[in-house]
Enzyme design. Structure first.
Site, PDB file in Angstrom:
ATOM      1  N   GLN A  79       7.392  37.319 -17.899  1.00 37.78           N
ATOM      2  CA  GLN A  79       8.278  36.161 -17.999  1.00 37.78           C
ATOM      3  C   GLN A  79       9.543  36.304 -17.153  1.00 37.78           C
ATOM      4  OE1 GLN A  79       7.962  35.557 -22.664  1.00 37.78           O
ATOM      5  NE2 GLN A  79       8.824  33.771 -21.657  1.00 37.78           N
ATOM      6  N   HIS A  80      10.150  35.148 -16.872  1.00 38.71           N
ATOM      7  CA  HIS A  80      11.506  35.010 -16.324  1.00 38.71           C
ATOM      8  C   HIS A  80      11.649  35.350 -14.847  1.00 38.71           C
ATOM      9  CE1 HIS A  80      12.180  34.933 -20.562  1.00 38.71           C
ATOM     10  NE2 HIS A  80      12.230  36.238 -20.723  1.00 38.71           N
ATOM     11  N   ASP A 240       3.555  36.282 -20.463  1.00 37.48           N
ATOM     12  CA  ASP A 240       2.746  37.332 -21.089  1.00 37.48           C
ATOM     13  C   ASP A 240       2.876  37.326 -22.606  1.00 37.48           C
ATOM     14  OD1 ASP A 240       5.384  38.191 -20.981  1.00 37.48           O
ATOM     15  OD2 ASP A 240       4.943  40.111 -20.034  1.00 37.48           O
TER      16      ASP A 240
END
Length: 517
Positions: A79-80, A240
């Protein structure tokens, strides 16, 4: 025979599984390593080209006869991460990762621009933290203006893999909700935040789609490159953690999943938004139709890996050594902030070993304290869940650390909840495969349209862009395809001892945190 493929692009590697959903068996697996660019200022980056090579390597390792059976692909990604692309889909700079803490000043800048942390949480559901995507975009503008001038597409890692497969730019609610550029209540891009980075930033964000829909089909270019059939469905995918929620069956109220990897996460499914006013629990959307409040720590298995390396032990020997120490490590406490920390918000955090005396300074206590520190960090999240009215029934344990019997035991007793271990090792990749199956079973002709039309437009219905009820539910698919192993139950006496040990950990955390603000 038809199969589905799940791809998981992690921090350390890219993994792929091919799942025979009729026989309920994984028939092929592959993996390719990823490097990391790390600097002392908190920089943690990768190159998008490494992702290209890793995906190709994973497909190249799978037999062509098996690849010919794949009917749908789902993608999970760390992520991110900020993947900045130009108008031709080429990277303009490196990918800044979830664990990058070099953007602390950009967080302050955005918080001040919006007005306060409270106002940001109200507008986007998240505080501005270095781990999220928004400050990374502002960092590119502030530090790499020439690269920012070329920016035309902002993608997350899983969106980027979808782009490699389909040639199309899409995002879905789950992963998008972890950008701090997204309104988690209304499920749309947040104009109120985006405008403070750049007036036209929303133009660079991909169109949004709901979780059960397709992000496109495998292009001819991808078919030729990877040796897979053209026209294969590619599901929306997700972060994820969202995919691990599906892969562990965490798709109903009351169940929590805990992932013990490089980062540690604790998350649970909710049918309605869960907004934590403290900001410790991220107000994410799920990739299965609901919401996924989540705690993330940036240092989970890190402390045990560093300590294990220092002591020169393999995993089995390290765990055995830690098992010989008492609960609470005889007073030794590790604060495991090797990479700074996101929860609690200590971007300049440093690791430390506390409570050492001439009597307790032993290898076994150091080992146990390192393991315990990861779960103590998770307990902060559990307390947040309970304060917000979430009633946990059980924890599903996943990630590399979930294989360790001592960590299973520590988790059950620190959290004072039964811990269930999914039988499959790759929860994120398996969750991606199950989501791909969901897409395959619910897809209808002409369905390849985003639920939110255009880039960052408002929901079609004021009630909040709920997906049409699928003929096959994700809950039913998770029940059918997620295999669960045994349960580790908490021991009353051990849980009481861990309450005391957690109090000691909390005192050190409270005393030292001001040094790292």
């Amino acid at each position: 025979m038809q199969t589905v493929c799940g791809i998981d692009l992690g921090t350390q590697s890219c993994k792929a599984v091919v799942y025979d959903f009729e026989k309920k068996t994984i028939i092929a697996q592959s993996q390719a390593p990823l490097e990391l660019i790390a600097e002392n200022d908190g920089t943690r980056e990768q190159k998008a080209e490494w992702y290209d090579a890793a995906v190709k390597s994973c497909f190249d390792q799978i037999d062509k006869n098996i690849k010919s059976t794949i009917a749908a692909i789902g993608v999970s990604g760390q992520q991110h991460g900020f993947v900045p692309l130009d108008e031709k889909g080429k990277p303009v700079y490196n990918v800044k990762l979830w664990c990058d803490t070099s953007t602390a000043s950009e967080c302050d800048e955005l918080t001040e621009a919006v007005g306060s942390e409270k106002k940001i949480i109200k507008k986007a559901g998240l505080p501005m933290r270095p781990g999220y995507t928004a400050p990374k975009v502002l960092w590119l503008k502030n530090h790499k203006p020439k690269a920012f001038a070329k920016l035309k597409h902002i993608l997350l890692p899983h969106n980027y893999i979808n782009f490699l497969l389909t040639g199309e730019y899409w995002a879905e609610y789950g992963d998008a909700s972890g950008t701090a550029l997204f309104d988690v209540r209304e499920r749309k891009w947040s104009s109120a935040v985006c405008k403070h980075i750049s007036p036209n930033l929303e133009e660079f964000l991909p169109a949004l789609t709901s979780s059960e829909k397709t992000a496109g089909k495998v292009s001819k270019e991808a078919s030729d490159l990877y040796g897979i059939n053209k026209g294969i469905l590619v599901s929306s995918g997700g972060g994820d953690n969202m995919m691990s929620a599906i892969g562990t069956g965490t798709v109903r109220d009351g169940f929590l999943a805990m992932s013990l990897g490089t980062s540690g996460t604790l998350f649970g499914f909710s049918k309605k938004p869960v907004i934590d006013p403290t900001g410790n629990l991220a107000a994410f959307c799920s990739s299965s139709g609901g919401w996924l409040p989540l705690l993330c720590t940036m240092n989970c298995t890190v402390a045990s890996e560093e300590m294990r390396g220092l002591l020169g032990l393999d995993v089995k020997s390290f765990d055995s050594l830690a098992s010989s120490a008492p609960i609470g490590a005889d007073g030794i406490v590790v604060l495991p902030f090797f990479n700074g920390e996101r929860t609690p918000n200590l971007p300049n955090g440093r690791a430390s070993i506390n409570g050492i005396t001439a009597a307790n300074f032993k290898k076994e206590n150091l080992a146990r304290a390192a393991l315990e520190s990861a779960i103590f960090g998770m307990r902060i999240g559990l307390e947040g869940f309970m304060e917000l009215g979430f009633k946990p029934k059980e924890i599903r344990l996943t990630g590399g650390g979930s294989k360790s019997p001592i960590w299973q035991n520590i988790a059950a007793n620190v959290m004072n909840l039964p811990v269930r271990i999914p039988a499959g090792a790759e929860a994120a990749a398996m969750g991606s495969a199950i989501q791909a199956l969901w897409c395959l079973k619910t897809q209808k002709p002409g369905d390849h349209k985003p639920e939110l039309k255009g880039k960052g437009s408002a929901p079609e219905k004021k009630s909040g862009a709920k997906a049409k009820k699928a003929s096959v539910s994700i809950e039913a698919l998770a029940d059918e395809h997620v295999a669960l192993g045994g349960t580790v139950k908490p021991d009353k006496k051990d849980a009481e001892n861990y309450n005391r040990a957690y109090s000691v950990y909390s005192r050190y955390l409270g005393a030292l945190s001001p040094l790292y603000k």
